[in-house]
Design a protein around this motif. Structure first.
Motif, PDB file in Angstrom:
ATOM      1  N   THR A   1       0.844  -1.064  -0.142  1.00 37.47           N
ATOM      2  CA  THR A   1      -0.041   0.094   0.036  1.00 37.47           C
ATOM      3  C   THR A   1       0.911   1.285  -0.034  1.00 37.47           C
ATOM      4  O   THR A   1       1.910   1.337   0.766  1.00 37.47           O
ATOM      5  N   ASP A   2       0.707   2.078  -0.874  1.00 34.23           N
ATOM      6  CA  ASP A   2       1.286   3.421  -1.213  1.00 34.23           C
ATOM      7  C   ASP A   2       2.906   3.089  -1.062  1.00 34.23           C
ATOM      8  O   ASP A   2       3.650   3.991  -0.294  1.00 34.23           O
ATOM      9  N   PRO A   3       3.470   2.277  -1.878  1.00 38.39           N
ATOM     10  CA  PRO A   3       4.921   2.279  -2.089  1.00 38.39           C
ATOM     11  C   PRO A   3       5.591   3.496  -2.624  1.00 38.39           C
ATOM     12  O   PRO A   3       4.757   4.238  -3.290  1.00 38.39           O
ATOM     13  N   ALA A   4       6.804   3.615  -2.186  1.00 38.29           N
ATOM     14  CA  ALA A   4       7.621   4.778  -2.808  1.00 38.29           C
ATOM     15  C   ALA A   4       8.637   4.256  -3.689  1.00 38.29           C
ATOM     16  O   ALA A   4       8.945   3.086  -3.588  1.00 38.29           O
ATOM     17  N   MET A   5       8.868   5.016  -4.592  1.00 44.57           N
ATOM     18  CA  MET A   5       9.771   4.400  -5.747  1.00 44.57           C
ATOM     19  C   MET A   5      11.243   5.350  -5.797  1.00 44.57           C
ATOM     20  O   MET A   5      11.144   6.505  -5.684  1.00 44.57           O
ATOM     21  N   ILE A   6      12.157   4.442  -5.817  1.00 41.26           N
ATOM     22  CA  ILE A   6      13.372   5.044  -6.021  1.00 41.26           C
ATOM     23  C   ILE A   6      14.119   4.642  -7.365  1.00 41.26           C
ATOM     24  O   ILE A   6      14.404   3.572  -7.400  1.00 41.26           O
ATOM     25  N   GLY A   7      14.746   5.643  -8.159  1.00 40.61           N
ATOM     26  CA  GLY A   7      15.580   5.179  -9.381  1.00 40.61           C
ATOM     27  C   GLY A   7      17.030   5.596  -8.982  1.00 40.61           C
ATOM     28  O   GLY A   7      17.232   6.453  -8.270  1.00 40.61           O
ATOM     29  N   ILE A   8      17.625   4.334  -9.348  1.00 44.77           N
ATOM     30  CA  ILE A   8      19.291   4.575  -9.187  1.00 44.77           C
ATOM     31  C   ILE A   8      19.772   5.458 -10.414  1.00 44.77           C
ATOM     32  O   ILE A   8      19.531   5.171 -11.684  1.00 44.77           O
ATOM     33  N   HIS A   9      20.671   6.448 -10.141  1.00 43.23           N
ATOM     34  CA  HIS A   9      21.289   7.367 -11.061  1.00 43.23           C
ATOM     35  C   HIS A   9      21.857   6.516 -12.149  1.00 43.23           C
ATOM     36  O   HIS A   9      22.981   5.521 -11.748  1.00 43.23           O
ATOM     37  N   SER A  10      22.132   6.668 -13.365  1.00 39.40           N
ATOM     38  CA  SER A  10      20.940   7.629 -14.097  1.00 39.40           C
ATOM     39  C   SER A  10      19.913   6.924 -14.850  1.00 39.40           C
ATOM     40  O   SER A  10      19.146   7.337 -14.908  1.00 39.40           O
ATOM     41  N   GLY A  11      20.547   5.883 -15.294  1.00 44.34           N
ATOM     42  CA  GLY A  11      19.276   5.023 -16.294  1.00 44.34           C
ATOM     43  C   GLY A  11      18.222   4.779 -15.475  1.00 44.34           C
ATOM     44  O   GLY A  11      17.047   4.725 -16.103  1.00 44.34           O
ATOM     45  N   GLY A  12      18.496   4.190 -14.043  1.00 43.39           N
ATOM     46  CA  GLY A  12      17.324   3.814 -13.423  1.00 43.39           C
ATOM     47  C   GLY A  12      16.191   4.958 -13.146  1.00 43.39           C
ATOM     48  O   GLY A  12      15.278   4.845 -13.014  1.00 43.39           O
ATOM     49  N   ILE A  13      16.911   6.042 -13.043  1.00 42.82           N
ATOM     50  CA  ILE A  13      15.780   7.493 -12.793  1.00 42.82           C
ATOM     51  C   ILE A  13      15.049   7.434 -13.873  1.00 42.82           C
ATOM     52  O   ILE A  13      14.012   7.889 -13.983  1.00 42.82           O
ATOM     53  N   TRP A  14      15.726   7.463 -15.184  1.00 40.87           N
ATOM     54  CA  TRP A  14      15.163   7.602 -16.442  1.00 40.87           C
ATOM     55  C   TRP A  14      13.773   6.713 -16.491  1.00 40.87           C
ATOM     56  O   TRP A  14      12.679   6.920 -16.732  1.00 40.87           O
ATOM     57  N   ILE A  15      14.008   5.393 -16.290  1.00 39.63           N
ATOM     58  CA  ILE A  15      13.121   4.086 -16.256  1.00 39.63           C
ATOM     59  C   ILE A  15      12.000   4.354 -15.046  1.00 39.63           C
ATOM     60  O   ILE A  15      10.868   4.430 -15.415  1.00 39.63           O
TER      61      ILE A  15
ATOM     62  N   GLY B   1      10.219   1.779   7.613  1.00 42.49           N
ATOM     63  CA  GLY B   1       8.619   1.042   7.541  1.00 42.49           C
ATOM     64  C   GLY B   1       7.905   1.299   6.298  1.00 42.49           C
ATOM     65  O   GLY B   1       6.972   0.695   6.335  1.00 42.49           O
ATOM     66  N   ARG B   2       8.737   1.674   5.195  1.00 41.12           N
ATOM     67  CA  ARG B   2       7.963   1.997   3.926  1.00 41.12           C
ATOM     68  C   ARG B   2       8.364   0.805   3.060  1.00 41.12           C
ATOM     69  O   ARG B   2       9.190  -0.064   2.971  1.00 41.12           O
ATOM     70  N   ASP B   3       7.107   0.656   2.113  1.00 39.29           N
ATOM     71  CA  ASP B   3       7.612  -0.437   1.078  1.00 39.29           C
ATOM     72  C   ASP B   3       8.100   0.319   0.010  1.00 39.29           C
ATOM     73  O   ASP B   3       7.663   1.504  -0.608  1.00 39.29           O
ATOM     74  N   ILE B   4       9.226  -0.063  -0.617  1.00 37.35           N
ATOM     75  CA  ILE B   4       9.943   0.928  -1.517  1.00 37.35           C
ATOM     76  C   ILE B   4       9.993  -0.018  -3.036  1.00 37.35           C
ATOM     77  O   ILE B   4      10.427  -1.333  -2.787  1.00 37.35           O
ATOM     78  N   LEU B   5       9.916   0.619  -4.015  1.00 35.94           N
ATOM     79  CA  LEU B   5      10.111   0.065  -5.228  1.00 35.94           C
ATOM     80  C   LEU B   5      11.565   0.609  -5.680  1.00 35.94           C
ATOM     81  O   LEU B   5      11.623   1.752  -6.224  1.00 35.94           O
ATOM     82  N   LEU B   6      12.545  -0.127  -6.007  1.00 29.46           N
ATOM     83  CA  LEU B   6      13.753  -0.062  -6.522  1.00 29.46           C
ATOM     84  C   LEU B   6      14.044   0.038  -7.747  1.00 29.46           C
ATOM     85  O   LEU B   6      13.856  -1.521  -8.238  1.00 29.46           O
ATOM     86  N   ILE B   7      14.507   0.829  -8.730  1.00 27.73           N
ATOM     87  CA  ILE B   7      14.521   0.812 -10.032  1.00 27.73           C
ATOM     88  C   ILE B   7      15.830   0.998 -10.697  1.00 27.73           C
ATOM     89  O   ILE B   7      16.453   1.929 -10.217  1.00 27.73           O
ATOM     90  N   ASP B   8      16.169   0.159 -11.461  1.00 29.68           N
ATOM     91  CA  ASP B   8      17.385   0.292 -12.107  1.00 29.68           C
ATOM     92  C   ASP B   8      17.093  -0.129 -13.631  1.00 29.68           C
ATOM     93  O   ASP B   8      16.267  -0.623 -14.098  1.00 29.68           O
ATOM     94  N   ASP B   9      18.301   0.212 -14.442  1.00 35.25           N
ATOM     95  CA  ASP B   9      18.021   0.168 -15.850  1.00 35.25           C
ATOM     96  C   ASP B   9      18.396  -1.288 -16.311  1.00 35.25           C
ATOM     97  O   ASP B   9      17.725  -2.222 -16.842  1.00 35.25           O
ATOM     98  N   VAL B  10      19.656  -1.611 -16.163  1.00 31.87           N
ATOM     99  CA  VAL B  10      20.353  -2.844 -16.437  1.00 31.87           C
ATOM    100  C   VAL B  10      20.833  -3.465 -15.360  1.00 31.87           C
ATOM    101  O   VAL B  10      21.572  -3.223 -14.492  1.00 31.87           O
ATOM    102  N   PHE B  11      20.367  -4.902 -14.978  1.00 31.86           N
ATOM    103  CA  PHE B  11      20.776  -5.709 -13.915  1.00 31.86           C
ATOM    104  C   PHE B  11      21.910  -6.680 -14.516  1.00 31.86           C
ATOM    105  O   PHE B  11      21.765  -7.127 -15.152  1.00 31.86           O
ATOM    106  N   TYR B  12      23.216  -6.588 -14.032  1.00 33.66           N
ATOM    107  CA  TYR B  12      24.310  -7.422 -14.663  1.00 33.66           C
ATOM    108  C   TYR B  12      25.019  -8.173 -13.438  1.00 33.66           C
ATOM    109  O   TYR B  12      24.655  -9.290 -13.100  1.00 33.66           O
TER     110      TYR B  12
END
Length: 167
Positions: free
Chosen positions: A28-42, A88-99
């Protein structure tokens, strides 16, 4: 010759898989974090598609990398911005390419410096072969296997495109 995937179709798939994961975990109500730089674009694309209420967080992991001593003392560093409470938050962590998993390991270390999240869901646009540590995405827009000596890089932010590069 390796055929490069189209970021737009991978974004569609990733958004759909994240929606399913959010429902499956009953986030419920997750927060999103993008990893610089491509992850932020996504993350910018996904944040709008998923209709998230909290502002988008931006993470620069430069000082958390395990190869910091190898990349030199003058990397281009941007301030991380997490405009919400992590504890205590649910986080969506986003990146471009996982290697290898090392970028995500560094991102998790930084996130935990801000507080202890309830859960972290890792979403990546593209997962490729070469994992070195026991971390893997929960959701990926697609997968790719590359021959030795090649790597894939996301360019952007507009338009988003992949390029192949030699190691």
């Amino acid at each position: 010759m390796t055929e490069l995937p189209r970021p737009g179709s991978l974004l569609d798939t990733l958004a759909q898989r994240l929606r399913l994961e959010i429902d499956r975990r009953d986030l419920t109500d997750p927060a999103m974090i993008g990893i610089h730089s491509g992850g932020i674009w996504i993350a910018e694309h996904l944040h709008a598609r998923l209709g998230l209420r909290e502002p988008l967080g931006r993470l620069d992991i430069t000082f958390y990398r395990d190869d910091f001593s190898q990349i030199g003392m003058h990397p281009q560093v941007r301030a991380s911005q997490l405009p919400f409470r992590v504890e205590g938050r649910d986080i969506l962590l986003i990146d471009d390419v996982f290697y290898t998993g090392r970028t995500v390991r560094a991102a998790l270390n930084e996130i935990f410096d801000y507080g202890r999240p309830a859960q972290v869901v890792l979403g990546v646009l593209l997962e490729r072969d070469g994992r070195q540590i026991p971390i893997r995405p929960d959701c990926a827009g697609g997968t790719l296997t590359l021959p030795p000596g090649q790597r894939i890089k996301l360019t952007g932010p507009d338009p988003l495109a992949f390029t192949l590069q030699a190691d």
